[in-house]
Design an enzyme around this catalytic site. Structure first.
Site, PDB file in Angstrom:
ATOM      1  N   ASP A  66       0.873  -1.169   0.000  1.00 51.28           N
ATOM      2  CA  ASP A  66       0.000   0.000   0.000  1.00 51.28           C
ATOM      3  C   ASP A  66       0.908   1.215   0.000  1.00 51.28           C
ATOM      4  O   ASP A  66       1.522   1.542   1.030  1.00 51.28           O
ATOM      5  CB  ASP A  66      -0.905  -0.008   1.226  1.00 51.28           C
ATOM      6  N   ASN A  93       3.766   4.281 -10.259  1.00 48.43           N
ATOM      7  CA  ASN A  93       2.661   4.233 -11.205  1.00 48.43           C
ATOM      8  C   ASN A  93       1.292   4.186 -10.528  1.00 48.43           C
ATOM      9  O   ASN A  93       0.328   4.746 -11.051  1.00 48.43           O
ATOM     10  CB  ASN A  93       2.843   3.013 -12.127  1.00 48.43           C
ATOM     11  N   TYR A 163      -7.443  14.561  -8.802  1.00 47.60           N
ATOM     12  CA  TYR A 163      -6.532  13.841  -9.690  1.00 47.60           C
ATOM     13  C   TYR A 163      -5.600  14.813 -10.415  1.00 47.60           C
ATOM     14  O   TYR A 163      -4.381  14.632 -10.434  1.00 47.60           O
ATOM     15  CB  TYR A 163      -7.332  13.023 -10.705  1.00 47.60           C
ATOM     16  N   LYS A 167      -1.492  15.091 -10.022  1.00 45.41           N
ATOM     17  CA  LYS A 167      -0.586  14.848 -11.138  1.00 45.41           C
ATOM     18  C   LYS A 167       0.315  16.045 -11.406  1.00 45.41           C
ATOM     19  O   LYS A 167       1.480  15.891 -11.781  1.00 45.41           O
ATOM     20  CB  LYS A 167      -1.389  14.471 -12.390  1.00 45.41           C
TER      21      LYS A 167
END
Length: 257
Positions: A66, A93, A163, A167
């Site tokens: 995790d 990733n 998100y 990023k």
């Protein structure tokens, strides 16, 4: 000789999608690959990444991890070094998303996305560098970090606030590590995929979203996981030793249009 012969590589989120393709490509190029994921069953179905790699005669190790938990990341890297003796490459990733804008995003959703997509990359990069700085360099390089960012780290991710923010943070994290640890012999780059067709369920494969992506992508097809795996192979190899701190677009020309 294979491009990654005898290299030791960790790939997070290796059970499915991009991580799966990268792990398989690395193994095919001679690397011993550690598959770090909270699950081993691929969302695409079929054989596990471990089974596919071992069927070719290559070497892989599955370690339940995790990345949002420092102790889990620490144990994974320790297991890697105990088994193989060093760590040459880590591909960060594993990531999650919520498909929510600012007002729709709950505090719990925000915390979870940042915990995985940003703090998880921090944990993995920190623990990897802790190992790498003590290793003997090979062709000037002690270790390589490859962060999977996104074109949505460069432009907004419509309707997915946490998100996109995470990023964007990964892109800056990549630059920081590359600059701060160049003297240590650490190479750090990111890969920013455009629209990649995977088996991932949900809004990513909505027909309207796919049509929009096709209209925005100059190249006459959308991307595949193997397109990203090719870029990850290049950045993991000795061909890319003077390339550090970059966010490599793998997007069929989307961002150039």
């Amino acid at each position: 000789m294979s491009l990654l012969q005898s290299k030791i590589a960790v790939v997070t989120g290796a059970s499915s999608g991009l991580g799966r393709a990268i792990a398989i490509r690395y193994a095919a190029e001679g690397a011993c690959v550690v598959l770090a994921d909270i699950r081993d069953a691929p969302v695409e179905g079929g054989a596990t990444t471990l089974e596919l790699i071992e069927a070719t005669g290559a070497t892989a190790l599955q370690v339940a991890t995790d990345i949002a938990d420092w102790n889990s990341v620490d144990a994974m890297v320790s297991a890697t070094v105990e088994r193989f003796g060093r760590l040459d490459i880590i591909v960060n990733n594993a990531a999650i998303y919520t498909s929510t804008n600012l007002l729709q995003t709950s505090i719990e959703q925000w915390d979870r996305v940042i915990a995985v997509n940003l703090t998880g990359f921090f944990y993995c990069s920190k623990r990897a560098v802790m190992q790498m700085v003590g290793q003997e360099p090979v062709n000037e390089v002690r270790g390589r970090i490859i962060n999977i960012s996104s074109q949505h780290g460069m432009v907004a991710s419509p309707g997915d606030f946490p998100y996109g923010v995470s990023k964007g943070g990964i892109v800056q994290m990549t630059r920081q590590i590359a600059v701060d640890h160049a003297e240590d012999g650490i190479v750090c780059n990111a890969i920013a995929p455009g629209k990649i067709i995977t088996g991932k369920p949900g809004v990513a494969n909505d027909p309207k979203a796919l049509d929009y992506s096709r209209s925005r992508t100059p190249w006459p097809r959308l991307g595949t996981p193997d397109d990203v795996a090719g870029a990850a192979l290049y950045l993991a190899s000795d061909m890319a030793s003077f390339v550090t701190g970059v966010n490599l677009m793998v997007d069929g020309g989307w961002m150039a249009g």
